[in-house]
Motif scaffolding. Structure first.
Motif, mmCIF file in Angstrom:
data_model
loop_
_atom_site.group_PDB
_atom_site.id
_atom_site.type_symbol
_atom_site.label_atom_id
_atom_site.label_comp_id
_atom_site.label_asym_id
_atom_site.label_seq_id
_atom_site.Cartn_x
_atom_site.Cartn_y
_atom_site.Cartn_z
ATOM 1 N N ASN A 1 0.828 -1.216 0.000
ATOM 2 C CA ASN A 1 0.000 0.000 0.000
ATOM 3 C C ASN A 1 0.860 1.262 0.000
ATOM 4 O O ASN A 1 0.581 2.228 0.710
ATOM 5 C CB ASN A 1 -0.979 -0.012 1.162
ATOM 6 C CG ASN A 1 -1.999 -1.112 1.041
ATOM 7 O OD1 ASN A 1 -2.162 -1.720 -0.006
ATOM 8 N ND2 ASN A 1 -2.697 -1.388 2.116
ATOM 9 N N ARG B 1 0.164 -4.788 -9.997
ATOM 10 C CA ARG B 1 -0.975 -4.322 -10.799
ATOM 11 C C ARG B 1 -1.849 -5.436 -11.371
ATOM 12 O O ARG B 1 -2.622 -5.214 -12.291
ATOM 13 C CB ARG B 1 -0.524 -3.387 -11.912
ATOM 14 C CG ARG B 1 0.160 -2.152 -11.386
ATOM 15 C CD ARG B 1 0.512 -1.210 -12.489
ATOM 16 N NE ARG B 1 1.241 -0.092 -11.935
ATOM 17 C CZ ARG B 1 0.981 1.163 -12.227
ATOM 18 N NH1 ARG B 1 0.030 1.467 -13.060
ATOM 19 N NH2 ARG B 1 1.690 2.122 -11.682
ATOM 20 N N GLN C 1 5.232 -4.866 -5.746
ATOM 21 C CA GLN C 1 4.344 -3.799 -5.288
ATOM 22 C C GLN C 1 2.981 -4.413 -5.039
ATOM 23 O O GLN C 1 2.367 -4.958 -5.951
ATOM 24 C CB GLN C 1 4.261 -2.694 -6.326
ATOM 25 C CG GLN C 1 5.585 -1.996 -6.512
ATOM 26 C CD GLN C 1 5.489 -0.839 -7.478
ATOM 27 O OE1 GLN C 1 4.440 -0.540 -8.019
ATOM 28 N NE2 GLN C 1 6.609 -0.178 -7.682
ATOM 29 N N GLU D 1 -0.950 -4.117 -3.232
ATOM 30 C CA GLU D 1 -2.036 -3.321 -2.687
ATOM 31 C C GLU D 1 -2.979 -4.305 -2.007
ATOM 32 O O GLU D 1 -3.404 -5.285 -2.619
ATOM 33 C CB GLU D 1 -2.772 -2.552 -3.791
ATOM 34 C CG GLU D 1 -1.922 -1.496 -4.477
ATOM 35 C CD GLU D 1 -1.551 -0.330 -3.570
ATOM 36 O OE1 GLU D 1 -2.354 0.026 -2.678
ATOM 37 O OE2 GLU D 1 -0.448 0.216 -3.750
#
Length: 65
Positions: free
Chosen positions: A6, A37, A55, A57
């Protein structure tokens, strides 16, 4: 290893899966995860390994009134 969770760089153990990350962060219940993504289906959390620089989220659903 270091991953972004995040938007914050986070140090996590090596060889962690998405499910392991969720446990490491102390989250329970349904958690939606996007890795680089791409949505990681819940059925694949236990088999999707993380890598240095990923990365992520995470969206954790919280009930209440």
């Amino acid at each position: 290893m270091r991953v972004s969770v995040n938007g914050s760089l986070t140090e996590v153990p090596d060889h962690l899966t998405v499910a392991g990350l969720i446990a490491h962060l102390g989250l329970s219940g349904p958690v939606a995860v996007e890795r680089n993504r791409e949505v990681v289906p819940r059925a694949e959390h236990a088999t999707t390994s993380l890598a240095e620089g990923d990365q992520l989220e995470l969206v954790h659903f919280v009930g209440g009134g």
